[in-house]
Scaffold this motif. Structure first.
Motif, PDB file in Angstrom:
ATOM      1  N   ALA A 133       0.825  -1.190   0.145  1.00  0.00           N
ATOM      2  CA  ALA A 133       0.114   0.085   0.064  1.00  0.00           C
ATOM      3  C   ALA A 133       0.834   1.392   0.047  1.00  0.00           C
ATOM      4  O   ALA A 133       0.515   2.169  -0.750  1.00  0.00           O
ATOM      5  N   TYR A 134       1.968   1.325   1.121  1.00  0.00           N
ATOM      6  CA  TYR A 134       2.566   2.285   0.887  1.00  0.00           C
ATOM      7  C   TYR A 134       3.385   2.786  -0.368  1.00  0.00           C
ATOM      8  O   TYR A 134       3.441   3.867  -0.710  1.00  0.00           O
ATOM      9  N   PHE A 135       4.180   1.979  -0.908  1.00  0.00           N
ATOM     10  CA  PHE A 135       5.007   2.081  -2.039  1.00  0.00           C
ATOM     11  C   PHE A 135       3.961   2.301  -3.424  1.00  0.00           C
ATOM     12  O   PHE A 135       4.175   3.208  -4.184  1.00  0.00           O
ATOM     13  N   GLY A 136       2.943   1.738  -3.463  1.00  0.00           N
ATOM     14  CA  GLY A 136       1.819   1.627  -4.512  1.00  0.00           C
ATOM     15  C   GLY A 136       1.301   3.133  -4.718  1.00  0.00           C
ATOM     16  O   GLY A 136       1.294   3.709  -5.558  1.00  0.00           O
ATOM     17  N   LEU A 137       1.085   3.795  -3.316  1.00  0.00           N
ATOM     18  CA  LEU A 137       0.472   4.906  -3.270  1.00  0.00           C
ATOM     19  C   LEU A 137       1.405   6.026  -3.782  1.00  0.00           C
ATOM     20  O   LEU A 137       1.298   7.034  -4.246  1.00  0.00           O
ATOM     21  N   LEU A 138       2.639   5.985  -3.111  1.00  0.00           N
ATOM     22  CA  LEU A 138       3.787   6.896  -3.096  1.00  0.00           C
ATOM     23  C   LEU A 138       4.489   6.958  -4.338  1.00  0.00           C
ATOM     24  O   LEU A 138       4.671   7.824  -5.066  1.00  0.00           O
ATOM     25  N   GLU A 139       4.777   5.999  -4.865  1.00  0.00           N
ATOM     26  CA  GLU A 139       5.528   5.894  -6.154  1.00  0.00           C
ATOM     27  C   GLU A 139       4.811   5.446  -7.385  1.00  0.00           C
ATOM     28  O   GLU A 139       5.415   5.812  -8.311  1.00  0.00           O
ATOM     29  N   VAL A 140       3.509   4.875  -7.394  1.00  0.00           N
ATOM     30  CA  VAL A 140       2.882   4.467  -8.529  1.00  0.00           C
ATOM     31  C   VAL A 140       1.728   5.615  -8.704  1.00  0.00           C
ATOM     32  O   VAL A 140       1.639   6.459  -9.750  1.00  0.00           O
ATOM     33  N   CYS A 141       1.001   5.524  -7.663  1.00  0.00           N
ATOM     34  CA  CYS A 141      -0.453   6.410  -7.772  1.00  0.00           C
ATOM     35  C   CYS A 141       0.282   7.617  -7.856  1.00  0.00           C
ATOM     36  O   CYS A 141      -0.397   8.767  -8.114  1.00  0.00           O
ATOM     37  N   LYS A 142       1.443   8.287  -6.887  1.00  0.00           N
ATOM     38  CA  LYS A 142       1.779   9.418  -6.727  1.00  0.00           C
ATOM     39  C   LYS A 142       0.720  10.461  -6.191  1.00  0.00           C
ATOM     40  O   LYS A 142       0.465  11.521  -6.773  1.00  0.00           O
ATOM     41  N   MET A 143       0.047  10.066  -5.269  1.00  0.00           N
ATOM     42  CA  MET A 143      -1.106  10.640  -4.748  1.00  0.00           C
ATOM     43  C   MET A 143      -0.757  12.065  -4.202  1.00  0.00           C
ATOM     44  O   MET A 143       0.422  12.274  -3.585  1.00  0.00           O
ATOM     45  N   LYS A 144      -1.656  13.103  -4.110  1.00  0.00           N
ATOM     46  CA  LYS A 144      -1.253  14.395  -3.732  1.00  0.00           C
ATOM     47  C   LYS A 144      -2.500  14.724  -2.835  1.00  0.00           C
ATOM     48  O   LYS A 144      -3.644  14.533  -3.212  1.00  0.00           O
ATOM     49  N   SER A 211     -18.269   9.525  -6.163  1.00  0.00           N
ATOM     50  CA  SER A 211     -17.423  10.710  -6.611  1.00  0.00           C
ATOM     51  C   SER A 211     -17.811  11.043  -8.065  1.00  0.00           C
ATOM     52  O   SER A 211     -17.208  10.887  -9.003  1.00  0.00           O
ATOM     53  N   PRO A 212     -18.899  12.082  -8.040  1.00  0.00           N
ATOM     54  CA  PRO A 212     -19.470  12.683  -9.476  1.00  0.00           C
ATOM     55  C   PRO A 212     -18.315  13.276 -10.320  1.00  0.00           C
ATOM     56  O   PRO A 212     -18.542  13.137 -11.528  1.00  0.00           O
ATOM     57  N   ASN A 213     -17.381  13.632  -9.744  1.00  0.00           N
ATOM     58  CA  ASN A 213     -16.174  14.366 -10.607  1.00  0.00           C
ATOM     59  C   ASN A 213     -15.064  13.396 -10.860  1.00  0.00           C
ATOM     60  O   ASN A 213     -14.072  13.789 -11.616  1.00  0.00           O
ATOM     61  N   GLY A 214     -15.341  12.070 -10.806  1.00  0.00           N
ATOM     62  CA  GLY A 214     -14.206  11.021 -11.166  1.00  0.00           C
ATOM     63  C   GLY A 214     -13.018  10.982  -9.954  1.00  0.00           C
ATOM     64  O   GLY A 214     -13.163  11.223  -8.963  1.00  0.00           O
ATOM     65  N   TYR A 215     -12.305  10.227 -10.452  1.00  0.00           N
ATOM     66  CA  TYR A 215     -10.960   9.753  -9.692  1.00  0.00           C
ATOM     67  C   TYR A 215      -9.595  10.212 -10.404  1.00  0.00           C
ATOM     68  O   TYR A 215      -9.506   9.821 -11.370  1.00  0.00           O
ATOM     69  N   ASP A 216      -8.873  10.469  -9.280  1.00  0.00           N
ATOM     70  CA  ASP A 216      -7.536  10.944  -9.870  1.00  0.00           C
ATOM     71  C   ASP A 216      -6.677   9.743  -9.620  1.00  0.00           C
ATOM     72  O   ASP A 216      -5.670   9.312 -10.596  1.00  0.00           O
ATOM     73  N   CYS A 217      -6.876   8.781  -8.545  1.00  0.00           N
ATOM     74  CA  CYS A 217      -6.083   7.570  -8.504  1.00  0.00           C
ATOM     75  C   CYS A 217      -6.914   6.681  -8.491  1.00  0.00           C
ATOM     76  O   CYS A 217      -7.939   6.724  -7.628  1.00  0.00           O
ATOM     77  N   PHE A 218      -6.515   5.302  -8.884  1.00  0.00           N
ATOM     78  CA  PHE A 218      -7.232   4.017  -8.834  1.00  0.00           C
ATOM     79  C   PHE A 218      -6.243   3.061  -8.327  1.00  0.00           C
ATOM     80  O   PHE A 218      -5.384   2.722  -9.116  1.00  0.00           O
ATOM     81  N   ILE A 231     -12.274   2.171 -15.048  1.00  0.00           N
ATOM     82  CA  ILE A 231     -11.343   3.233 -15.852  1.00  0.00           C
ATOM     83  C   ILE A 231     -12.058   4.321 -16.474  1.00  0.00           C
ATOM     84  O   ILE A 231     -11.428   5.448 -16.727  1.00  0.00           O
ATOM     85  N   HIS A 232     -13.404   4.255 -16.906  1.00  0.00           N
ATOM     86  CA  HIS A 232     -14.044   5.087 -17.468  1.00  0.00           C
ATOM     87  C   HIS A 232     -14.456   6.440 -16.587  1.00  0.00           C
ATOM     88  O   HIS A 232     -14.893   7.276 -17.169  1.00  0.00           O
ATOM     89  N   GLN A 233     -14.277   6.087 -15.219  1.00  0.00           N
ATOM     90  CA  GLN A 233     -14.555   7.185 -14.195  1.00  0.00           C
ATOM     91  C   GLN A 233     -13.398   7.834 -13.847  1.00  0.00           C
ATOM     92  O   GLN A 233     -13.299   8.915 -13.041  1.00  0.00           O
ATOM     93  N   MET A 234     -12.289   7.551 -14.306  1.00  0.00           N
ATOM     94  CA  MET A 234     -10.949   8.393 -14.232  1.00  0.00           C
ATOM     95  C   MET A 234     -10.986   9.866 -14.986  1.00  0.00           C
ATOM     96  O   MET A 234     -11.435   9.956 -15.818  1.00  0.00           O
ATOM     97  N   ARG A 235     -10.296  10.535 -13.846  1.00  0.00           N
ATOM     98  CA  ARG A 235     -10.349  12.127 -14.403  1.00  0.00           C
ATOM     99  C   ARG A 235      -9.013  12.053 -15.386  1.00  0.00           C
ATOM    100  O   ARG A 235      -8.254  11.329 -15.459  1.00  0.00           O
ATOM    101  N   LYS A 236      -8.801  13.190 -15.990  1.00  0.00           N
ATOM    102  CA  LYS A 236      -8.017  13.312 -16.951  1.00  0.00           C
ATOM    103  C   LYS A 236      -6.417  13.448 -16.124  1.00  0.00           C
ATOM    104  O   LYS A 236      -6.366  14.066 -15.269  1.00  0.00           O
ATOM    105  N   TYR A 237      -5.465  12.573 -16.938  1.00  0.00           N
ATOM    106  CA  TYR A 237      -4.288  12.574 -16.249  1.00  0.00           C
ATOM    107  C   TYR A 237      -4.330  11.620 -14.917  1.00  0.00           C
ATOM    108  O   TYR A 237      -3.234  11.669 -14.098  1.00  0.00           O
ATOM    109  N   GLY A 238      -5.247  10.942 -14.734  1.00  0.00           N
ATOM    110  CA  GLY A 238      -5.364   9.757 -13.596  1.00  0.00           C
ATOM    111  C   GLY A 238      -4.448   8.700 -13.561  1.00  0.00           C
ATOM    112  O   GLY A 238      -3.774   8.363 -14.799  1.00  0.00           O
ATOM    113  N   ARG A 239      -4.050   8.268 -12.501  1.00  0.00           N
ATOM    114  CA  ARG A 239      -2.939   7.217 -12.325  1.00  0.00           C
ATOM    115  C   ARG A 239      -3.732   6.174 -11.682  1.00  0.00           C
ATOM    116  O   ARG A 239      -4.435   5.993 -10.876  1.00  0.00           O
TER     117      ARG A 239
END
Length: 332
Positions: A133-144, A211-218, A231-239
């Motif tokens: 979870a830790y590295f997946g979020l920080l290094e792959v999803c790069k959550m903000k 989340s009516p406005n979609g998702y930044d990270c999945f 995948i169709h619910q992702m926002r533009k530039y989503g990870r």
């Protein structure tokens, strides 16, 4: 001389594993000799059952091999000065009650580990699943901070930590799980939105409502139909971090899913598969952070503990069927 019990793969799984696919063996271990390879004799205390064991057994094992897996073990005899009798380690000894190691595959529990904390957490929230979870979020999803994260299998060993780490990082978190009990647990540990994917009339509508406005990270632990819809619910530039595909592991006939290229191009998405051992050189960093947050109460945990080494196959099968809340553990 020590007599060990071990579970072997009797027959490669076809569809869901069955108890008849396993064979319980008795193995006489040799005495440790002075000199040589600095051997250590260990006794398993807690053993882990994890989704990865299903596809890895197919890829890496022959019929008759001891099932692969990790455990928290106690050192009961040592010829290796780096490992003292009575110490606890995380090992890759497979499904065994006792085993001998040269020490190279042993990782000591952190010296800061408090007595009040279950040592089994070194197989879950403060172990490989938590680090995933830790590295997946920080290094792959790069959550903000301020972003919205979606995680499926959210009440499992990895997903429950993903959601709580994202909350620590200032994100809105949406999770889904396969029972009302699990959904209630997700809300209890701080998820902003949670739903039972088995009871909603439309997965697409449930995701949009959360989340009516979609998702930044999945953070995807499931794959299959869920991922095709999400995948169709992702926002533009989503990870998208592809951690697992448990919905596919037990299929006898491969599923035919939707093609992802169109939404990935239009939304300019990034999708990356990963295995946590990529960051093995940063294991200590991640474990230290997770341990701190657990002790501060910022990460809560739940363990589904099965008593008895003889119940390893049942615990494994139950975990694959989603019967566990949090981390599935077998106590010897």
């Amino acid at each position: 001389m020590v007599t060990a019990k071990a579970w072997a793969l009797k027959k490669h799984f076809e569809g869901f594993p069955k108890t008849s696919d396993f064979d319980l063996k008795t193995i006489e271990l040799p005495k440790l000799k002075d000199g040589g390879k600095e051997k250590v004799l260990l006794e398993s205390v807690f053993l882990s059952v994890d989704p990865y064991m299903r596809p890895y057994s197919q890829r890496d094992m022959k019929e008759g091999d001891i099932m692969l897996g990790t455990q928290v073990a106690r050192i009961i005899e040592s010829k290796n000065p780096a490992f003292v009798v009575g110490a606890f380690v995380v090992a890759n000894g497979g499904w065994r009650t006792h085993f001998i190691s040269n020490g190279k595959d042993l990782r000591c529990l952190p010296s800061s580990w408090p007595e009040s904390l279950p040592k089994s957490l070194a197989l879950g929230t403060v172990g490989m699943p938590g680090l995933t979870a830790y590295f997946g979020l920080l290094e792959v999803c790069k959550m903000k901070p301020g972003e919205t994260l979606l995680v499926n299998a959210a009440a499992g060993a990895v997903g429950s930590v993903v959601g709580q780490l994202a909350k620590i990082g200032g994100c809105k978190v949406v999770g889904c799980a396969g029972s009302d009990e699990k959904v209630a647990y997700l809300k209890k540990i701080g998820f902003d939105e949670a739903f039972n994917y088995k009871t909603v009339t439309s997965l697409e509508e449930a995701l949009h409502k959360a989340s009516p406005n979609g998702y930044d990270c999945f953070f995807d632990n499931v794959g299959g139909e869920f991922a095709s819809v999400a995948i169709h619910q992702m926002r533009k530039y989503g990870r998208i971090a592809v951690c697992g595909a448990i919905s596919l592991y037990n299929d006898s006939v491969p599923q035919k899913g939707l093609y992802v290229q169109f939404p990935m191009i239009l939304k300019e998405l990034q999708m990356e598969g990963f295995i946590v051992h990529r960051w093995s050189n940063r294991w200590e960093e991640g474990q230290k952070a997770l341990l701190k947050w657990v002790l501060q109460g910022k990460i809560k945990y739940h363990e589904q503990i099965t008593e008895g080494f003889e119940n390893m196959p049942a615990a494994f099968i139950g975990m694959l069927k989603g019967e566990n809340l949090g981390k599935a553990i077998v106590k010897v």
